[in-house]
Write an enzyme that holds these catalytic residues in place. Structure first.
Site, PDB file in Angstrom:
ATOM      1  N   HIS A   3       0.849  -1.193   0.000  1.00 46.36           N
ATOM      2  CA  HIS A   3       0.000   0.000   0.000  1.00 46.36           C
ATOM      3  C   HIS A   3       0.888   1.248   0.000  1.00 46.36           C
ATOM      4  CE1 HIS A   3      -2.310   3.165   2.005  1.00 46.36           C
ATOM      5  NE2 HIS A   3      -3.414   2.521   1.711  1.00 46.36           N
TER       6      HIS A   3
ATOM      7  N   ARG B 144      -2.827   1.233  -4.422  1.00 45.26           N
ATOM      8  CA  ARG B 144      -2.585  -0.214  -4.450  1.00 45.26           C
ATOM      9  C   ARG B 144      -2.896  -0.722  -5.857  1.00 45.26           C
ATOM     10  NH1 ARG B 144      -6.705  -2.341  -0.175  1.00 45.26           N
ATOM     11  NH2 ARG B 144      -7.455  -0.207  -0.064  1.00 45.26           N
TER      12      ARG B 144
ATOM     13  N   LYS C  26      -6.459  -0.394  -7.911  1.00 46.33           N
ATOM     14  CA  LYS C  26      -7.290   0.642  -7.306  1.00 46.33           C
ATOM     15  C   LYS C  26      -7.328   1.861  -8.241  1.00 46.33           C
ATOM     16  CE  LYS C  26      -8.329   0.833  -3.226  1.00 46.33           C
ATOM     17  NZ  LYS C  26      -9.581   0.697  -2.485  1.00 46.33           N
TER      18      LYS C  26
ATOM     19  N   ASP D   5      -5.740   8.567  -7.205  1.00 49.70           N
ATOM     20  CA  ASP D   5      -6.146   9.452  -6.099  1.00 49.70           C
ATOM     21  C   ASP D   5      -5.038  10.477  -5.885  1.00 49.70           C
ATOM     22  OD1 ASP D   5      -6.580  10.665  -3.627  1.00 49.70           O
ATOM     23  OD2 ASP D   5      -7.201   8.825  -2.624  1.00 49.70           O
TER      24      ASP D   5
ATOM     25  N   CYS E   3      -3.933  12.188  -3.446  1.00 51.05           N
ATOM     26  CA  CYS E   3      -3.032  12.180  -2.284  1.00 51.05           C
ATOM     27  C   CYS E   3      -1.832  11.249  -2.510  1.00 51.05           C
ATOM     28  CB  CYS E   3      -3.778  11.822  -1.003  1.00 51.05           C
ATOM     29  SG  CYS E   3      -4.482  10.171  -0.963  1.00 51.05           S
ATOM     30  N   TYR E   4      -1.992  10.234  -3.370  1.00 43.26           N
ATOM     31  CA  TYR E   4      -0.849   9.356  -3.657  1.00 43.26           C
ATOM     32  C   TYR E   4       0.206  10.042  -4.515  1.00 43.26           C
ATOM     33  CZ  TYR E   4      -3.408   5.810  -1.278  1.00 43.26           C
ATOM     34  OH  TYR E   4      -4.064   5.126  -0.297  1.00 43.26           O
TER      35      TYR E   4
ATOM     36  N   ASP F 170      -9.087  14.490  -4.488  1.00 42.54           N
ATOM     37  CA  ASP F 170      -8.731  13.120  -4.881  1.00 42.54           C
ATOM     38  C   ASP F 170      -8.788  12.941  -6.411  1.00 42.54           C
ATOM     39  OD1 ASP F 170      -9.397  10.491  -5.688  1.00 42.54           O
ATOM     40  OD2 ASP F 170     -10.408   9.974  -3.849  1.00 42.54           O
TER      41      ASP F 170
ATOM     42  N   ASP G  72     -10.515  19.006   0.282  1.00 44.01           N
ATOM     43  CA  ASP G  72     -10.300  18.981   1.733  1.00 44.01           C
ATOM     44  C   ASP G  72      -8.828  19.312   1.986  1.00 44.01           C
ATOM     45  OD1 ASP G  72      -8.681  16.419   1.979  1.00 44.01           O
ATOM     46  OD2 ASP G  72     -10.488  15.625   1.026  1.00 44.01           O
TER      47      ASP G  72
ATOM     48  N   HIS H 140      -6.161  16.399   1.120  1.00 43.53           N
ATOM     49  CA  HIS H 140      -5.791  16.278  -0.298  1.00 43.53           C
ATOM     50  C   HIS H 140      -5.079  17.531  -0.803  1.00 43.53           C
ATOM     51  CE1 HIS H 140      -8.443  12.754  -0.177  1.00 43.53           C
ATOM     52  NE2 HIS H 140      -7.606  12.308  -1.102  1.00 43.53           N
TER      53      HIS H 140
HETATM   54 ZN   LIG Z   1      -6.792  10.358  -1.253  1.00 42.20          ZN
END
Ligand SMILES: [Zn+2]
Length: 424
Positions: free
Chosen positions: A231, A274, A277, A280, A282-283, A335, A342, A345
């Site tokens: 992850h 992952r 998935k 996103d 934040c990754y 995201d 938010d 993020h």
């Molecule tokens: Zn995220």
């Protein structure tokens, strides 16, 4: 990188879209939906802009962040146990945007964080709550970003060390709080605050290295605890903790590299957390932030094929994803298209954007700022995720102070016991 054609505007970009080979699954349906929403965003952008030069909405982000320091909407009630995190996410976003924090605001944040500090050491998610490693990490980072004497003096280092010992487990791992869960985030939070504030001792991290190494699985990435799925967030935490402890070379670096570069999405340009998935924002930090750590680790190992100008991921594609798909037009980042903004993020999209803009290894520094110079963010430290000069300043401050003597363990180290005994 002014005038560089956008990757997502190229003729063959659609060839990167996901092919399910005729096997439809819940995952493949979701993946296609996301790709279509991104295609739509790109098409709308093309229609409105004759010159494809996506801009970072600096002023809007600044206003959104500034407001968040003073007032949060009801939607943040669920983060009542993560209030130091909000301080860190907002302050770090502001430092990346190179927006100074007014002295009075900085002082108010210091006073608030001091009320989150537990009488038994470490910081809690809010005043009167129990100490927990995650808000402890966030509070120490936030105080180091502020970087004033007032900020540094809030941290009770002796009690912080007591708190770290109270969450240390016999197998080398750490629980997030007394009686709480174990995962590799805790090792990173502990190593991060201990190294920044100069309370790190080999004894405190005894067996931690071998425990973290056991989290690397057959995929190449790291899981939260040994034996689970790799992850992005856990992989960053485990790797950064090993960098702090000087043992990152003990990972299978090539397997880790293969895993993380495979997490950058072919069509979207951003990262997934992952395998299988969705992308996103934040990754952009949790995954792309691994590349500076890996680059330097491989460099230290004497790897000769490393670039002197770029990280081993598609830096332009990530910048395109963040700038085109993750910005709320009224400020704040998110995201993926369709999600709401938010502070979490916002912080990690901007941190990832910064990683994608700045290559840095020893005395080599190479910038790759997409489309316009005004999009440039300040660089971020790949281990602590605060600006490098703030890391240097904190290390300089705390290394003038002695390591507290509370370096205890259930069975005292023979050498330490001998040193304490004037007869020996
Ligand atoms: Zn995220």
């Amino acid at each position: 990188m002014d005038g560089v054609p956008l990757r997502c505007f190229s003729e063959d970009h659609s060839e990167e879209m996901f092919v399910d080979d005729g096997v439809e699954t819940v995952t493949s349906v979701e993946q296609k939906k996301v790709e279509h929403s991104i295609e739509e965003v790109i098409n709308v952008y093309k229609q409105i802009h004759s010159l494809p030069q996506p801009a970072l909405l600096r002023e809007q982000h600044y206003q959104y962040l500034k407001k968040g320091l003073r007032h949060l909407s009801d939607a943040y009630e669920c983060l009542d146990a993560s209030r130091p995190w909000l301080c860190f996410w907002i302050l770090h976003s502001l430092e990346l945007l190179e927006e100074p924090i007014p002295t009075t605001v900085a002082s108010d944040v210091c006073q608030f964080l001091s009320r989150c500090q537990s009488p038994t050491g470490g910081f809690a998610g809010g005043p009167g709550q129990h100490a927990h490693l995650a808000p402890t990490y966030a509070a120490v980072n936030a105080l180091c970003i502020i970087g004033s004497e007032e900020a540094y003096n809030i941290i009770d280092r002796e009690k912080l060390l007591d708190f770290l010992w109270s969450v240390k487990q016999p197998d080398g791992s750490f629980v997030m709080h007394v009686g709480g869960e174990v995962d590799v985030r805790s090792a990173y939070c502990a190593a991060s605050v201990a190294s920044l504030t100069n309370i790190l001792t080999p004894r405190l991290f005894e067996d931690t290295i071998s425990w973290i190494l056991r989290c690397q699985n057959w995929e190449g990435g790291l899981s939260g605890v040994p034996g689970l799925e790799a992850h992005g967030g856990y992989t960053f935490c485990g790797t950064a903790a090993l960098v702090i402890l000087g043992k990152e070379h003990m990972l299978d670096l090539k397997a880790l590299l293969r895993w993380v570069v495979s997490r950058q999405m072919r069509f979207e340009g951003g990262f997934q957390g992952r395998c299988n998935k969705l992308v996103d924002g934040c990754y952009s930090f949790w995954q792309a932030g691994l590349l500076p750590l890996l680059h330097r680790a491989l460099f230290k190992e004497g790897e000769t094929e490393l670039s002197r100008q770029r990280w081993m991921f598609e830096q332009q594609a990530l910048q395109e994803y963040i700038l085109l798909c993750c910005q709320n037009p009224t400020g704040g980042l998110l995201d993926k298209p369709g999600k709401s903004r938010d502070f979490y993020h916002t912080c990690y999209c901007l941190s990832g954007l910064s990683v994608a803009q700045h290559f840095w290894n020893l005395d080599l520094h190479h910038e790759r700022v997409l489309s316009r110079e005004e999009n440039r963010l300040a660089p971020t430290h790949p281990v602590y995720n605060i600006c490098p000069e703030k890391v240097a300043q904190a290390l300089q401050h705390f290394h003038r102070l002695p390591v507290p003597s509370g370096d205890r363990a259930s069975d005292p180290h023979p050498a330490a016991a001998a040193a304490a005994d004037p007869q020996s």
